[in-house]
Design a protein around this motif. Structure first.
Motif, PDB file in Angstrom:
ATOM      1  N   SER A 148      21.332  37.645  55.780  1.00  0.00           N
ATOM      2  CA  SER A 148      20.219  38.459  55.287  1.00  0.00           C
ATOM      3  C   SER A 148      20.652  39.883  54.925  1.00  0.00           C
ATOM      4  O   SER A 148      19.834  40.681  54.479  1.00  0.00           O
ATOM      5  CB  SER A 148      19.091  38.501  56.313  1.00  0.00           C
ATOM      6  N   SER A 166      15.394  43.322  46.015  1.00  0.00           N
ATOM      7  CA  SER A 166      15.726  42.677  47.293  1.00  0.00           C
ATOM      8  C   SER A 166      16.253  43.691  48.308  1.00  0.00           C
ATOM      9  O   SER A 166      17.027  44.581  47.962  1.00  0.00           O
ATOM     10  CB  SER A 166      16.800  41.608  47.049  1.00  0.00           C
ATOM     11  N   SER A 193      24.290  35.601  46.376  1.00  0.00           N
ATOM     12  CA  SER A 193      23.110  34.749  46.517  1.00  0.00           C
ATOM     13  C   SER A 193      23.455  33.467  47.291  1.00  0.00           C
ATOM     14  O   SER A 193      22.646  32.973  48.074  1.00  0.00           O
ATOM     15  CB  SER A 193      22.508  34.479  45.132  1.00  0.00           C
ATOM     16  N   GLN A 253      17.895  42.433  50.857  1.00  0.00           N
ATOM     17  CA  GLN A 253      18.955  41.657  51.512  1.00  0.00           C
ATOM     18  C   GLN A 253      20.339  41.978  50.945  1.00  0.00           C
ATOM     19  O   GLN A 253      21.343  41.646  51.551  1.00  0.00           O
ATOM     20  CB  GLN A 253      18.663  40.162  51.360  1.00  0.00           C
ATOM     21  N   GLY A 267      13.060  46.196  47.583  1.00  0.00           N
ATOM     22  CA  GLY A 267      14.443  46.613  47.325  1.00  0.00           C
ATOM     23  C   GLY A 267      14.608  48.122  47.163  1.00  0.00           C
ATOM     24  O   GLY A 267      15.729  48.605  46.951  1.00  0.00           O
ATOM     25  N   PHE A 313      19.578  41.919  42.094  1.00  0.00           N
ATOM     26  CA  PHE A 313      19.024  42.139  43.438  1.00  0.00           C
ATOM     27  C   PHE A 313      18.168  43.408  43.517  1.00  0.00           C
ATOM     28  O   PHE A 313      18.003  43.979  44.580  1.00  0.00           O
ATOM     29  CB  PHE A 313      20.177  42.216  44.465  1.00  0.00           C
TER      30      PHE A 313
END
Ligand SMILES: [Zn+2]
Length: 349
Positions: A156, A178, A147, A180, A208, A175
């Motif tokens: 990213s 997410s 993070s 990323q 995600g 995550f």
């Protein structure tokens, strides 16, 4: 270029109870093996003493009241979260230094001061949830680092590979929605081992979806299964996701001699994975790679595997410990079927 070995004396002051498998001797063994191998005299390795993580950085992954609770418990001299997860008066400080070790390590890699790093820390982190100390873990060190890379360095695409024998539930959940952070877990099937999660149908949610992959290995799976997993899942995933940074949860409890688990890796298998991870990093992230210690409860295995990982990361020839352990045909066939299942459901493969 050099490799950071991130270590702090506070890491061995945290202790949960006398004779607990997640004890200070694990790090002492790793440091002894590294010293005997002459790594501390090698200019390719740098011993890095971390600063504690700032609370703001940790709040991205953990609740404020939860962290204050760990601090209070530590200040009172200790206390239990569950039968196997407890704090003593050093735990809060050690946990902040472990998370700070990860932050310092990735900062130095991003700045180009070092090529890569191994955070040899305790307490470990990958089971720690947003508001829950769990499975010997309090602050999720690797999740805090991921993070931090996204929020404070503007990255990213961070890829996390977790080869500890236990599923990294806390990291996955940090995550889960997410795109990323790509989380890939290689662990013993949750029907046969703590924490009982990490099945192939756990693939992420919302944005995600597809950015969580779980290879839940059959008990006994070893070098051959993990070789297949790298060839057919991890390497193609890295090629498709194009990570800017690779973080690895290393757990030496996937070794066949580990007293708490039932997997079948040898030191040669770990060395194979470390070498492939370094190759992936060299290809995709200009070498940017940071490893975090999670589990590993056989003290000699801890030492051998930590030494081998440091050798690989720093470019010192990797020592061979000549172990022989072959997985059964059943394990290999199960892994092949598992890989097929995961490949079919992943949009990245
Ligand atoms: Zn573990």
């Amino acid at each position: 270029m050099v490799t950071d070995l991130v270590y702090h004396d506070m890491f061995v002051k945290h202790e949960m109870s006398a004779g607990h498998p997640e004890g200070p001797d694990r790090l002492k063994s790793a440091m002894n093996y590294a010293e005997k191998a002459g790594l501390f005299e090698d200019e390719r390795l740098n011993l890095f003493t971390p600063e504690p993580a700032s609370l703001d950085t940790v709040y991205a992954i953990h609740g404020k009241r939860y962290l204050e609770g760990i601090k209070e418990k530590s200040e009172k001299g200790g206390g239990f979260y569950s039968l196997d997860t407890a704090v003593n008066s050093y735990t809060f400080e050690a946990a902040l230094l472990a998370a700070g070790g990860g932050i310092g390590a990735v900062d130095r890699v991003v700045a180009g001061t070092t090529e890569n790093a191994f955070v040899l820390c305790r307490p470990p982190g990958h089971h720690a949830e947003f508001e829950r100390a769990f499975g010997f873990c309090f602050i999720n060190n690797i999740a805090v680092a991921a993070s931090h890379l996204i929020r404070n360095h503007g990255l990213s695409r961070v890829m996390i590979i977790d080869y500890d024998a236990h599923h990294g539930n806390g990291t996955q959940n940090s995550f889960y929605s997410s795109d990323q952070v790509l989380y890939v877990g290689l662990h013993q099937d949750g029907r046969t081992l703590f924490p009982g999660s990490g099945f192939p149908d756990e693939i992420g949610t919302g944005e995600g979806k597809g950015y969580t992959l779980n290879l839940a290995m059959y008990p006994g799976a070893g070098d051959k299964s993990y070789d297949l997993a790298f060839k057919k899942v991890i390497e193609p995933l890295a090629e498709s996701f194009k990570p800017e940074f690779i973080l690895v949860s290393v757990g030496f409890d996937s070794h066949y001699k580990d007293p708490l688990t039932s997997l079948g890796l040898t030191t040669t298998g770990f060395a194979m994975m470390n070498s492939r991870l370094k190759q992936i990093a060299s290809k995709e992230t200009s070498g940017k790679l940071t490893c975090f210690l999670e589990g590993g409860y056989n003290l000699d295995v801890m030492g051998m595997c930590a030494q081998n990982l440091l050798e690989e990361l720093s470019g010192v020839p990797v020592s061979e410990f000549n172990e022989h352990h072959t997985e059964s045909e059943t394990c290999t066939q199960y892994t092949e079927a598992l890989i097929e299942q995961v490949t079919k459901t992943s949009p990245l493969l």
